[in-house]
Design a protein around this motif. Structure first.
Motif, PDB file in Angstrom:
ATOM      1  N   LYS A   1      -2.309   2.937  -8.905  1.00 34.97           N
ATOM      2  CA  LYS A   1      -2.840   3.993  -8.574  1.00 34.97           C
ATOM      3  C   LYS A   1      -2.722   4.098  -6.604  1.00 34.97           C
ATOM      4  O   LYS A   1      -2.406   5.601  -6.231  1.00 34.97           O
ATOM      5  N   GLN A   2      -2.361   3.193  -6.469  1.00 35.40           N
ATOM      6  CA  GLN A   2      -2.493   3.498  -4.416  1.00 35.40           C
ATOM      7  C   GLN A   2      -1.288   2.219  -4.063  1.00 35.40           C
ATOM      8  O   GLN A   2      -1.381   2.317  -2.764  1.00 35.40           O
ATOM      9  N   SER A   3      -0.103   1.624  -5.050  1.00 34.84           N
ATOM     10  CA  SER A   3       0.436   0.450  -4.780  1.00 34.84           C
ATOM     11  C   SER A   3       1.332   0.782  -5.220  1.00 34.84           C
ATOM     12  O   SER A   3       2.169   1.506  -6.133  1.00 34.84           O
TER      13      SER A   3
ATOM     14  N   GLU B   1      -7.110  -1.734  -7.870  1.00 38.67           N
ATOM     15  CA  GLU B   1      -7.888  -1.143  -7.146  1.00 38.67           C
ATOM     16  C   GLU B   1      -8.472   0.352  -7.809  1.00 38.67           C
ATOM     17  O   GLU B   1      -8.668   0.991  -8.845  1.00 38.67           O
TER      18      GLU B   1
ATOM     19  N   LEU C   1       0.748  -1.158   0.025  1.00 35.57           N
ATOM     20  CA  LEU C   1       0.100   0.109  -0.064  1.00 35.57           C
ATOM     21  C   LEU C   1       1.067   1.010  -0.037  1.00 35.57           C
ATOM     22  O   LEU C   1       1.647   1.237   1.294  1.00 35.57           O
TER      23      LEU C   1
END
Length: 225
Positions: free
Chosen positions: A146-148, A224, A101
């Protein structure tokens, strides 16, 4: 863990990537034990399935239930001794991939954080700077979602939950980690996104270096939002 519903995958029953007279190598899926658990409900494992085909086989190392990837077993006692020594003496080279994350800012680095058993919360482990055992992991950033972050991990030591806890110590929990991750990291994947992609060892008979590789099942940051 007492109420854990153990339903190991069965297709394929065993995903063999290499076999000779001395050893056999599998691509272990997530969700199955490397060796049988303590109770009958958790008897099914990669090793118990192997024993049905090769009753004289031996364990050499293990992967966590939730971790997928390369796992090696010996088919002879002599091979077991030769292989175990390499793991114990840290002569093997192991490469894992994880999706964590957040965006890891440094392209590469080393995590040197000691760990110990969490006696109050077994079977968990914890960061322990006072009495923990030395643990070291090198890492390289591969790509960003995008988030990782997809990250390459090269552990020097092989402590229980080392990679999970080292990423937590950096502030980037592995997605799908139901032991240590915060709710958001846990919600972004139905499984732990940790894969043992590659192991290089000295063959127990020929003494030549051999390398076993498997594809990473989560190279793309799917799902995601």
């Amino acid at each position: 863990m007492n109420d854990f519903d153990y339903k190991p995958p069965t297709d394929p029953w065993l995903d063999t990537i290499y076999k000779d007279k001395d050893m056999i190598v599998f691509n272990k899926p997530a969700g199955i034990l490397s060796v049988p658990g303590r109770d009958i409900e958790r008897h099914d494992s990669i090793y118990s399935r192997l024993l049905e085909l090769h009753p004289n086989s031996h364990t050499v190392h293990r992967l966590d239930l939730a971790t997928s990837g390369v796992i090696i077993f010996a088919l002879k006692k002599e091979a077991e001794r030769a292989l175990k020594i390499q793991f114990q003496e840290r002569e093997t080279k192991k490469i894992y991939y994880a999706r964590v994350l957040g965006h890891v800012p440094q392209p590469q680095g080393c995590i040197d954080v000691p760990l110990s058993k969490d006696k109050e919360n077994p079977p968990k482990h914890k960061v322990d700077f006072e009495s923990g055992k030395a643990c070291k992991t090198f890492y390289e950033v591969v790509s960003y979602g995008k988030q990782s972050t997809l990250i390459k991990l090269m552990p020097v030591t092989g402590r229980t939950h080392q990679l999970r806890l080292h990423m937590m110590a950096m502030g980037y929990p592995i997605l799908g980690d139901d032991f240590y991750a915060e709710p958001l990291a846990l919600s972004l994947s139905p499984r732990l996104l940790l894969h043992a992609s590659e192991i290089s060892i000295k063959h127990p008979y020929t003494k030549k270096m051999v390398c076993f590789k498997t594809d990473v099942p989560f190279l793309e940051a799917i799902g995601e939002q």
